[in-house]
Scaffold this active site. Structure first.
Site, mmCIF file in Angstrom:
data_model
loop_
_atom_site.group_PDB
_atom_site.id
_atom_site.type_symbol
_atom_site.label_atom_id
_atom_site.label_comp_id
_atom_site.label_asym_id
_atom_site.label_seq_id
_atom_site.Cartn_x
_atom_site.Cartn_y
_atom_site.Cartn_z
ATOM 1 N N GLU A 141 -3.094 3.267 -12.587
ATOM 2 C CA GLU A 141 -2.664 4.181 -11.485
ATOM 3 C C GLU A 141 -1.797 5.046 -11.937
ATOM 4 O OE1 GLU A 141 -1.494 2.203 -7.878
ATOM 5 O OE2 GLU A 141 -1.709 4.152 -6.717
ATOM 6 N N HIS A 162 -1.469 -1.231 -16.113
ATOM 7 C CA HIS A 162 -1.915 -0.647 -14.915
ATOM 8 C C HIS A 162 -2.265 0.701 -14.948
ATOM 9 C CE1 HIS A 162 -2.783 0.006 -10.896
ATOM 10 N NE2 HIS A 162 -1.725 -0.041 -10.188
ATOM 11 N N HIS A 185 -2.301 -4.894 -7.886
ATOM 12 C CA HIS A 185 -2.953 -4.742 -6.428
ATOM 13 C C HIS A 185 -4.342 -3.798 -6.870
ATOM 14 C CE1 HIS A 185 -1.595 -0.337 -5.705
ATOM 15 N NE2 HIS A 185 -1.184 -0.456 -6.740
ATOM 16 N N ASP A 210 3.234 -3.685 -11.359
ATOM 17 C CA ASP A 210 3.704 -3.307 -9.818
ATOM 18 C C ASP A 210 4.276 -4.703 -9.111
ATOM 19 O OD1 ASP A 210 3.085 -0.624 -9.324
ATOM 20 O OD2 ASP A 210 0.935 -1.088 -9.049
ATOM 21 N N HIS A 241 8.701 -0.635 -10.863
ATOM 22 C CA HIS A 241 9.353 0.120 -10.126
ATOM 23 C C HIS A 241 10.378 -0.610 -9.785
ATOM 24 C CE1 HIS A 241 5.894 2.979 -9.180
ATOM 25 N NE2 HIS A 241 5.097 1.861 -8.906
ATOM 26 N N ASP A 252 0.838 6.501 -11.229
ATOM 27 C CA ASP A 252 2.408 6.644 -11.394
ATOM 28 C C ASP A 252 2.642 5.634 -12.474
ATOM 29 O OD1 ASP A 252 0.979 4.302 -9.882
ATOM 30 O OD2 ASP A 252 3.091 3.660 -9.362
ATOM 31 N N HIS A 282 2.153 7.334 -2.848
ATOM 32 C CA HIS A 282 0.489 7.327 -2.664
ATOM 33 C C HIS A 282 0.250 8.400 -1.792
ATOM 34 C CE1 HIS A 282 0.103 2.726 -3.053
ATOM 35 N NE2 HIS A 282 -0.104 3.182 -4.470
ATOM 36 N N TYR A 325 7.629 -3.192 -0.009
ATOM 37 C CA TYR A 325 6.515 -3.015 -1.118
ATOM 38 C C TYR A 325 5.481 -4.087 -0.933
ATOM 39 C CZ TYR A 325 4.795 -1.998 -5.430
ATOM 40 O OH TYR A 325 3.918 -1.277 -6.620
HETATM 41 FE FE1 FEO Z 1 -0.158 0.610 -8.671
HETATM 42 FE FE2 FEO Z 1 2.877 1.712 -9.166
HETATM 43 O O1 FEO Z 1 1.035 1.686 -9.228
#
Ligand code: FEO
Length: 394
Positions: A80, A78, A144, A163, A224, A82, A22, A191
């Site tokens: 995002e 998702h 999230h 996530d 992750h 990553d 982030h 996390y």
């Molecule tokens: Fe919300 Fe691992 O990105």
């Protein structure tokens, strides 16, 4: 490609050397992984991609293993960067491939890539047959991001949870039963504490909804860290526990100091807690990893925060911390403030006010002393710690 269940493959990237995530917000002492999955049935389905610095190696690997042209559909749980960062690169090779995502997902994908691809909007309960297997979708809104989605693969009974239930952790093995459990849980709670705490009320409801669906979940594969293969529901139960005003009864004393007067006060307050057998942890905030500290605050029942006064307010590291505490929306915790000062003496009061505004129940009037505390004043700090210990039990 690593087969994690029959015809379900991990095609992600292990980022052993990642130490900040982030941007520079979150520390990742044990690296991370970007888990993407491929399902080979009558249709070949790619679920999520990887962070864009890895887009070329990711695409090359897919080309070699399956052939990009053979991918029939892409599910984006998702967007995002990553997980969705490589989508643009993949779509530049196979631009007509249908993308399955939530309504919010399509909106956010468009805001990232400025392309109007072939979007197929899904919501909770929708399903798609891909051959022998079926994909069932469960929206995970604000777990999230607004777009978050879980894809359940009926047949092998794998929940691809993105996530949720993940960890920034890159061990040698992909599976929870082949890693150090202490490390795994440290990263899982870190996390949750850092990324998910503000959404705890929604998470509680979502976990209840997932359980009510009665899906026979045999494996939870997040985006992750490791895959929960052995007793996968253990992490769902943990999330349920963590989502309900969680604490372990500890106290965190955290301070910043210029000439160690506030530090002396911190140590005396700690003595007071110790007299009542309260387990406490002590941090000099100016040299403390903020992500680790927020994890400790998540686990704590009480937080005692100190700063000396400078320019009519707190030292800058404490100002940042107070903002973080407010943003995390911690519940069911108590707090108190302390600090040394020279002439105006605002810091402890500023801390106390911020704690109150952050929803932390302030258990005592702030304690502060001019310049260097005397022995008598340090005894008052011990008593302050003792009365905080009593307030913990109330
Ligand atoms: Fe919300 Fe691992 O990105």
């Amino acid at each position: 490609m690593i087969e994690i269940k029959k015809n379900v493959y991990w095609v992600g990237v292990k980022d052993w050397s990642l130490r900040q995530f982030h941007g520079h917000e979150l520390s990742t002492h044990r690296g991370s992984t970007y888990n993407s999955y491929l399902i080979k049935d009558e249709k070949t389905v790619l679920v999520d991609t990887v962070w864009d610095p890895y887009k070329e190696e990711f695409a090359e690997r897919l080309e070699k293993e399956v052939g990009l042209q053979n991918i029939d559909m892409i599910v984006i749980n998702h967007i995002e960067p990553d997980h969705g960062g490589s989508l643009g690169y993949i779509m530049s090779k196979i631009p007509n491939t249908p993308i399955y995502c939530t309504k919010n997902g399509a909106d956010i994908i468009k805001r990232h890539f400025h392309q109007d691809w072939n979007f197929n909007i899904v919501k909770t309960g929708d399903s798609v047959k891909i051959g022998e297997y079926e994909l069932i979708f469960v929206e995970m809104q604000m777990l999230h991001w607004p777009d978050s989605l879980l894809t359940y693969v009926k047949g092998p009974n794998v929940a691809l949870s993105n996530d949720a239930f993940g960890q920034h952790y890159s061990p040698a093995s992909l599976f929870n039963d082949e890693v150090d459990t202490c490390e795994l849980y440290q990263e899982a709670i870190k996390y949750y504490a850092n990324i998910l705490t503000p959404f705890s009320p929604l998470i509680k409801k979502k976990v209840e909804q997932i359980k009510a669906l009665n899906l026979p979940i045999e494996m939870i594969a997040p985006s992750h860290g490791v895959i929960w293969r052995e007793n996968p529901m253990q992490i769902v139960e943990k999330y349920y526990e963590w989502s309900q005003d969680y604490n372990e009864g500890t106290v965190v004393i955290v301070y910043d100091t210029m000439y160690k007067a506030t530090k002396k006060m911190a140590e005396a307050i700690g003595e007071g807690l110790a007299k009542h057998n309260v387990m406490f942890k002590m941090y000099d905030n100016s040299i403390t990893d903020q992500s680790d500290l927020l994890t400790e605050l998540f686990k704590a029942k009480g937080m005692i925060i100190g700063s000396c006064t400078v320019n009519n307010t707190v030292l800058r590291s404490i100002a940042g911390l107070l903002d973080e505490i407010k943003g995390h929306k911690f519940k069911n915790k108590i707090g108190a403030a302390f600090g040394s000062y020279g002439w105006s003496g605002e810091a402890a009061k500023v801390i106390s006010k911020h704690l109150e505004e952050a929803g932390i129940k302030v258990a005592a009037e702030p304690i502060q002393f001019r310049y260097v505390p005397t022995d008598e004043e340090l005894l008052q700090c011990v008593e302050f710690g003792e009365s905080f210990a009593k307030a913990l039990g109330e």
